[in-house]
Design a protein around this motif. Sequence first.
Motif, PDB file in Angstrom:
ATOM      1  N   TYR A 176       0.734  -1.255  -0.251  1.00  0.00           N
ATOM      2  CA  TYR A 176       0.080  -0.150   0.241  1.00  0.00           C
ATOM      3  C   TYR A 176       1.082   1.389  -0.185  1.00  0.00           C
ATOM      4  O   TYR A 176       1.559   1.041   0.819  1.00  0.00           O
ATOM      5  N   ASN A 214     -10.904 -11.217   3.626  1.00  0.00           N
ATOM      6  CA  ASN A 214     -10.135 -10.543   2.765  1.00  0.00           C
ATOM      7  C   ASN A 214      -9.106  -8.921   3.172  1.00  0.00           C
ATOM      8  O   ASN A 214      -9.120  -8.455   2.692  1.00  0.00           O
ATOM      9  N   ASN A 217      -6.824  -6.749   1.068  1.00  0.00           N
ATOM     10  CA  ASN A 217      -7.516  -6.083   0.023  1.00  0.00           C
ATOM     11  C   ASN A 217      -9.418  -4.982   0.993  1.00  0.00           C
ATOM     12  O   ASN A 217      -8.916  -4.075   0.355  1.00  0.00           O
ATOM     13  N   ASP A 218      -9.825  -5.392   2.275  1.00  0.00           N
ATOM     14  CA  ASP A 218     -10.312  -4.520   2.869  1.00  0.00           C
ATOM     15  C   ASP A 218      -9.780  -3.783   3.197  1.00  0.00           C
ATOM     16  O   ASP A 218     -10.035  -2.673   3.105  1.00  0.00           O
ATOM     17  N   HIS A 221      -9.077  -0.922   0.777  1.00  0.00           N
ATOM     18  CA  HIS A 221     -10.361   0.093   0.619  1.00  0.00           C
ATOM     19  C   HIS A 221     -10.752   1.121   1.264  1.00  0.00           C
ATOM     20  O   HIS A 221     -11.929   1.788   1.577  1.00  0.00           O
TER      21      HIS A 221
END
Length: 348
Positions: A176, A214, A217-218, A221
């Motif tokens: 990230y 997840n 990815n969560d 997001h």
Amino acid sequence: MDRQTKQILLAHNAQEKLEMASTTKIMTALVAIELADLESEFTIPDEAAGIEGSSIYLSAGETFKVIDLLYGLMIRSGNDSAVALAIATAGSEAHFVHLMNQKAEMIGAYNTVFANPHGLDGAIHYTTAYDLALITAHAMDNPLLKEIASTKYYKSTTKQGTVREFHSNNKFILNYPYATTSKTGWTTPAGRCLTSAAKKDEMEIVSVLLNAPNWFNDAMHMMDWGFENFEAVELVAKDAVLDIVDVVNGDKRVVPVVAGESLNFPVKKGSDPIITTEKQIHNTYAPISKGEKLGVLQFYIDGKIFYEVDLLASEDVAKKPLPWYLRLISKLNFIGNIPLESKGWYSW
């Protein structure tokens, strides 16, 4: 959660009590950093060797610097490192766990109970997403812990010459672009747990996911959503003069007070929240040292306080010198010898 102000930006089942697995180690690291001598050497006892689960493979009798055990704790999530740190810091694992629970209460994580320093499943070992976000935000206020929790590679050497290399496999830290820190956790009952922090421009966000299949990815997001929907508005700048305070018995009559830190508030784009302030001055008596805390500037939203910025003296103020007091006493004695009528005073 906004890291600085602890304001909630988004929440779902945030007060549900759940197991937290190795995200426990954020509190372990925080307590160890605050209380242990990090540069001291510690010989691994039998109780800290061979702990199940994730490990840095400590052997009884090896001697480590405490700081190296912290890196093993946060980068490789060593359960054995957690027990070693507990004993090195508090003398026993049980006493250390007591300190962890004390610290949680001090932070305001009232729905959190720790049973151990590593996060392996315990009968009474749980937190909530809100509490863990609060713990993480407070932990990230500590510069050393923040640095350790963001490290991707570290090499340690024991007193006996054994070298260990710790490589991060945390995908949030590795992938990230705005990541500052992160800690993973997993056990079968707890599921996948992840705490993370990321900073973009002047806003830093903490995210927590418990029992989230997840997880990486969560988390990404959630961070993207936060940065897209909120912006940091500067309410006060560090070292800005916020007031002029009268000084009692000082060689200067007043002293300017300045903000001890900058404060950025997360504002949802398009909104216009009403934020009010109130100053509380606690000390006005000389002597005063530059940088001394004289009070606080409190910030309110919807009538509730959400942050305090320290008000610091911008310069030294000495007590009035002895000759000044002697002159004052002399003047008072002179006035005391004047007949009452000539002073313009009246009695009846």
